[in-house]
Motif scaffolding. Sequence first.
Motif, PDB file in Angstrom:
ATOM      1  N   GLU A 100       0.825  -1.209   0.000  1.00  0.00           N
ATOM      2  CA  GLU A 100       0.000   0.000   0.000  1.00  0.00           C
ATOM      3  C   GLU A 100       0.864   1.267   0.000  1.00  0.00           C
ATOM      4  O   GLU A 100       0.443   2.310  -0.513  1.00  0.00           O
ATOM      5  CB  GLU A 100      -0.917  -0.043   1.235  1.00  0.00           C
ATOM      6  CG  GLU A 100      -2.065   0.944   1.212  1.00  0.00           C
ATOM      7  CD  GLU A 100      -3.133   0.661   0.148  1.00  0.00           C
ATOM      8  OE1 GLU A 100      -3.031  -0.375  -0.542  1.00  0.00           O
ATOM      9  OE2 GLU A 100      -4.043   1.492   0.010  1.00  0.00           O
ATOM     10  N   ILE A 101       2.078   1.177   0.514  1.00  0.00           N
ATOM     11  CA  ILE A 101       2.960   2.349   0.546  1.00  0.00           C
ATOM     12  C   ILE A 101       3.300   2.815  -0.872  1.00  0.00           C
ATOM     13  O   ILE A 101       3.233   4.003  -1.173  1.00  0.00           O
ATOM     14  CB  ILE A 101       4.248   2.034   1.350  1.00  0.00           C
ATOM     15  CG1 ILE A 101       3.886   1.867   2.836  1.00  0.00           C
ATOM     16  CG2 ILE A 101       5.294   3.142   1.183  1.00  0.00           C
ATOM     17  CD1 ILE A 101       5.064   1.536   3.734  1.00  0.00           C
ATOM     18  N   ALA A 102       3.617   1.870  -1.752  1.00  0.00           N
ATOM     19  CA  ALA A 102       3.957   2.237  -3.131  1.00  0.00           C
ATOM     20  C   ALA A 102       2.743   2.824  -3.853  1.00  0.00           C
ATOM     21  O   ALA A 102       2.883   3.669  -4.741  1.00  0.00           O
ATOM     22  CB  ALA A 102       4.464   1.004  -3.880  1.00  0.00           C
ATOM     23  N   ARG A 103       1.557   2.379  -3.486  1.00  0.00           N
ATOM     24  CA  ARG A 103       0.335   2.858  -4.149  1.00  0.00           C
ATOM     25  C   ARG A 103      -0.033   4.275  -3.684  1.00  0.00           C
ATOM     26  O   ARG A 103      -0.410   5.120  -4.494  1.00  0.00           O
ATOM     27  CB  ARG A 103      -0.821   1.893  -3.867  1.00  0.00           C
ATOM     28  CG  ARG A 103      -1.958   1.982  -4.880  1.00  0.00           C
ATOM     29  CD  ARG A 103      -3.111   1.038  -4.531  1.00  0.00           C
ATOM     30  NE  ARG A 103      -3.784   1.407  -3.299  1.00  0.00           N
ATOM     31  CZ  ARG A 103      -4.694   2.376  -3.204  1.00  0.00           C
ATOM     32  NH1 ARG A 103      -5.044   3.068  -4.273  1.00  0.00           N
ATOM     33  NH2 ARG A 103      -5.260   2.645  -2.040  1.00  0.00           N
ATOM     34  N   THR A 104       0.103   4.539  -2.360  1.00  0.00           N
ATOM     35  CA  THR A 104      -0.386   5.826  -1.848  1.00  0.00           C
ATOM     36  C   THR A 104       0.712   6.896  -1.737  1.00  0.00           C
ATOM     37  O   THR A 104       0.394   8.060  -1.534  1.00  0.00           O
ATOM     38  CB  THR A 104      -1.042   5.663  -0.454  1.00  0.00           C
ATOM     39  OG1 THR A 104      -0.067   5.185   0.463  1.00  0.00           O
ATOM     40  CG2 THR A 104      -2.199   4.673  -0.498  1.00  0.00           C
TER      41      THR A 104
END
Length: 411
Positions: free
Chosen positions: A366-370
């Motif tokens: 989720e870090i790479a997405r947000t």
Amino acid sequence: MSSNCRFCHAPLEQSFCDLGMSPLSNANLRPEQLNKMERFYPLHAYVCNKCCLVQLDLFESPDHIFDDQYAYFSSYSDSWLTHAKSYTEAMAARFSLDSNSHVVEIASNDGYLLQYFVEKGIPVLGVEPAGNVAAAAREKHVPTLEKFFGIDTAEALVSEGKSADLLLGNNVLAHVPYLNDFVAGMKALLKRQGVITMEFPHLLQLMKNNQFDTNYHEHFSYFSYLTVEKVFSKHGLTLFDVEELSTHGGSLRIYGRHTKDDSKPISNSVQVLKDKELDAGLDRPEFFAAFNEQVRETKRQLLEFLIQAKREGKTIVGYGAPAKGNTLLNYCGIRTDFIDYTVDRNPHKQGTWLPGTHIPVIHPDEIARTKPDYILILPWNLKNEIIELLAYVREWGAKFVLPIPQVEIIA
Ligand SMILES: [Zn+2]
């Protein structure tokens, strides 16, 4: 407070660190629990004026604290596995362990350590109360007894011929509510010339490096060498060596034997460490008095940073969902008003919410997405491993935030 010291039974009168009310730190919430009432308990450590043991009172039965929801799996940290493997090599060599030896680990978790003794053909037994992690250990071919350790368990094992040549416990001594029963059990299970090793966070490092977030309800005692030596001595065990380790922000590894076993002389490192603690003042209750204010100042600094970042419109997420993170977040009152979510590699924690603060725990992807601006590292003891793992966040200019010993921003 009207309690007594869990070791020497003197009345507890001196406050060490008061973190207010907090839920049990490993009680992550499932969706159906989010609208229910949560139990909060005082998180207030005292120091015994007689033996200087820093301690928390027991508010819940151990069965409740370490039940099947207890989701800590040691094998989800690479650096901890490396530590376990090198320990295995060192002990097998130093104490000549082989297929005739018997290694017993108390609180053996998911077999993260004993698996390396199994690889070397050295017989092992794990003792682990949490059913879900004990089951994971058996899958690694680590025989595991699903029990709390104490004098009763020890005597039952001795009667089955399962005494120990090497008896170890990493990060368990601090988690033991009935300390005297536990150490008496170790004495009973140890063979005549057997060796005990225990690792636990070092109180001197906790105080020097402001690691107040390592206070949580499952962590009952905080040891200096001076105090742990008294505890073992009372039960007929002599500490003959000690090492200072960097794990968990600074730990001790102590080596114990029967007091009557004179086959292992006492190493010089014992006196060196005792002198270091005496110089620091760890034998004097006055030394402990300043810690409360140091902790409050850390809270003010962390909140100052978070408020400033939010005023500038920045996004902040967490990394990790360790017990210490819950202490920090609950004490400072940090919820989704500051931290959008936190991530954890442990699939048992993903899809849950942190107790008290209700911050969602999700998958690290989720870090790479947000693409958040800041990543607050909650398991600061693993900071190097985490910063390396998340090297890709620099692509969008994200920065790391370390909360302890004081707020530090790493670009
Ligand atoms: Zn005491």
